[in-house]
Scaffold this motif. Structure first.
Motif, PDB file in Angstrom:
ATOM      1  N   LYS A  30       0.827  -1.420  -0.160  1.00  0.00           N
ATOM      2  CA  LYS A  30       0.041   0.003  -0.193  1.00  0.00           C
ATOM      3  C   LYS A  30       0.837   1.285   0.079  1.00  0.00           C
ATOM      4  CE  LYS A  30      -3.584   1.946   2.718  1.00  0.00           C
ATOM      5  NZ  LYS A  30      -4.422   1.942   3.705  1.00  0.00           N
ATOM      6  N   GLU A  31       1.949   1.342   1.089  1.00  0.00           N
ATOM      7  CA  GLU A  31       2.800   2.554   0.923  1.00  0.00           C
ATOM      8  C   GLU A  31       3.522   2.773  -0.245  1.00  0.00           C
ATOM      9  OE1 GLU A  31       3.856   1.206   5.547  1.00  0.00           O
ATOM     10  OE2 GLU A  31       5.476   1.244   4.246  1.00  0.00           O
ATOM     11  N   SER A  32       3.861   1.492  -1.264  1.00  0.00           N
ATOM     12  CA  SER A  32       4.521   1.666  -2.161  1.00  0.00           C
ATOM     13  C   SER A  32       3.702   2.372  -3.547  1.00  0.00           C
ATOM     14  CB  SER A  32       4.920   0.133  -2.889  1.00  0.00           C
ATOM     15  OG  SER A  32       3.910  -0.291  -3.200  1.00  0.00           O
ATOM     16  N   GLY A  33       2.520   2.012  -3.444  1.00  0.00           N
ATOM     17  CA  GLY A  33       1.527   2.778  -4.357  1.00  0.00           C
ATOM     18  C   GLY A  33       1.446   1.856  -5.692  1.00  0.00           C
ATOM     19  N   ILE A  34       2.274   0.790  -5.530  1.00  0.00           N
ATOM     20  CA  ILE A  34       2.449   0.198  -6.687  1.00  0.00           C
ATOM     21  C   ILE A  34       1.250  -0.718  -6.987  1.00  0.00           C
ATOM     22  CG2 ILE A  34       3.842  -2.001  -7.741  1.00  0.00           C
ATOM     23  CD1 ILE A  34       6.404  -0.528  -6.544  1.00  0.00           C
ATOM     24  N   LYS A  35       0.469  -1.040  -8.139  1.00  0.00           N
ATOM     25  CA  LYS A  35      -0.608  -1.711  -8.279  1.00  0.00           C
ATOM     26  C   LYS A  35      -0.412  -2.947  -8.963  1.00  0.00           C
ATOM     27  CE  LYS A  35      -3.217   1.555  -6.497  1.00  0.00           C
ATOM     28  NZ  LYS A  35      -3.530   1.630  -5.396  1.00  0.00           N
ATOM     29  N   GLU A  36       0.661  -2.923  -9.868  1.00  0.00           N
ATOM     30  CA  GLU A  36       0.817  -4.253 -10.730  1.00  0.00           C
ATOM     31  C   GLU A  36       2.566  -4.410 -10.561  1.00  0.00           C
ATOM     32  OE1 GLU A  36      -1.306  -6.281 -12.078  1.00  0.00           O
ATOM     33  OE2 GLU A  36      -3.064  -4.704 -11.517  1.00  0.00           O
ATOM     34  N   GLY A 137       7.589  -2.548  -9.701  1.00  0.00           N
ATOM     35  CA  GLY A 137       6.297  -2.541 -10.510  1.00  0.00           C
ATOM     36  C   GLY A 137       5.736  -1.145 -10.878  1.00  0.00           C
ATOM     37  N   GLU A 138       4.363  -0.895 -11.274  1.00  0.00           N
ATOM     38  CA  GLU A 138       3.935   0.471 -11.605  1.00  0.00           C
ATOM     39  C   GLU A 138       2.635   0.402 -11.157  1.00  0.00           C
ATOM     40  OE1 GLU A 138       4.769   0.227 -15.631  1.00  0.00           O
ATOM     41  OE2 GLU A 138       2.839  -0.882 -16.299  1.00  0.00           O
TER      42      GLU A 138
END
Ligand code: ZN
Length: 138
Positions: A30-36, A137-138
Motif C-alpha cells: 500500500k505504501e509503495s503505491g504499486i498496483k501491478e 512494478g507500476e
C-alpha cells in the motif's frame, strides 16, 4: 517502473517463533503505491526464514516438531559448526524452510492462492533481526 524498499525488525522472546507477517507486507505494498508488480520478502539473516503456508496452529506445531526431528537443537556438540556458536540447528532449519518468497501484486493486493499467508520463521531469536521487503512494478 517504480521501486520501494522497507525493512521489518523482529526481536522474538523465544529462540524459535513463527510470525504471520502478511498484513505488514500488504501495508508495504500500500505504501509503495504499486498496483501491478512483484514483492520480494527475504530474511536478512542466515538463521531465519520467510515462507508461505497456512496460518493454522496445528500446522505450525507440526513444523516445529518436524524441524526438531531433522535438526535437533541439542546436544550442541553434535554439530561441527558449533565451535564458537551454538546455532548450527538454526542454519539447517532455515535452509529447509527457505530464504525468501516472491508474491505477485494485482490491483494493489497480494495475489494469493487459497489460505496462503507469509511467515517469518525465527530459529535463533532473542536478538534484533530483519526482513527485507522489495517491491517493483507500476
Ligand atoms: Zn552460526
Amino acid at each position: 517502473m517504480k521501486s520501494y524498499r522497507k525493512e521489518l525488525w523482529f526481536q522474538t522472546k523465544s529462540r524459535r517463533e513463527y510470525i504471520n507477517i502478511t498484513s505488514q507486507v500488504q501495508q508495504a505494498v500500500k505504501e509503495s503505491g504499486i498496483k501491478e508488480g512483484i514483492v520480494l520478502v527475504s530474511a536478512m539473516h542466515i538463521t531465519a526464514s520467510v515462507f508461505i503456508n497456512d496460518d493454522e496452529s496445528g500446522l505450525l506445531y507440526d513444523f516445529e516438531q518436524w524441524l526438531e526431528k531433522l535438526a535437533p537443537e541439542k546436544p550442541h556438540s553434535q554439530y561441527r559448526h558449533n565451535g564458537f556458536e551454538d546455532n548450527a540447528d538454526a542454519h539447517l532449519k532455515r535452509q529447509i524452510m527457505g530464504r525468501e518468497v516472491t508474491v505477485a501484486i494485482t490491483e494493489g493486493k497480494l495475489d494469493f492462492g487459497p489460505w496462503e499467508q507469509i511467515f517469518y520463521g525465527e530459529f535463533d531469536g532473542m536478538r534484533k533481526k530483519r526482513v527485507l521487503i522489495k517491491i517493483i512494478g507500476e
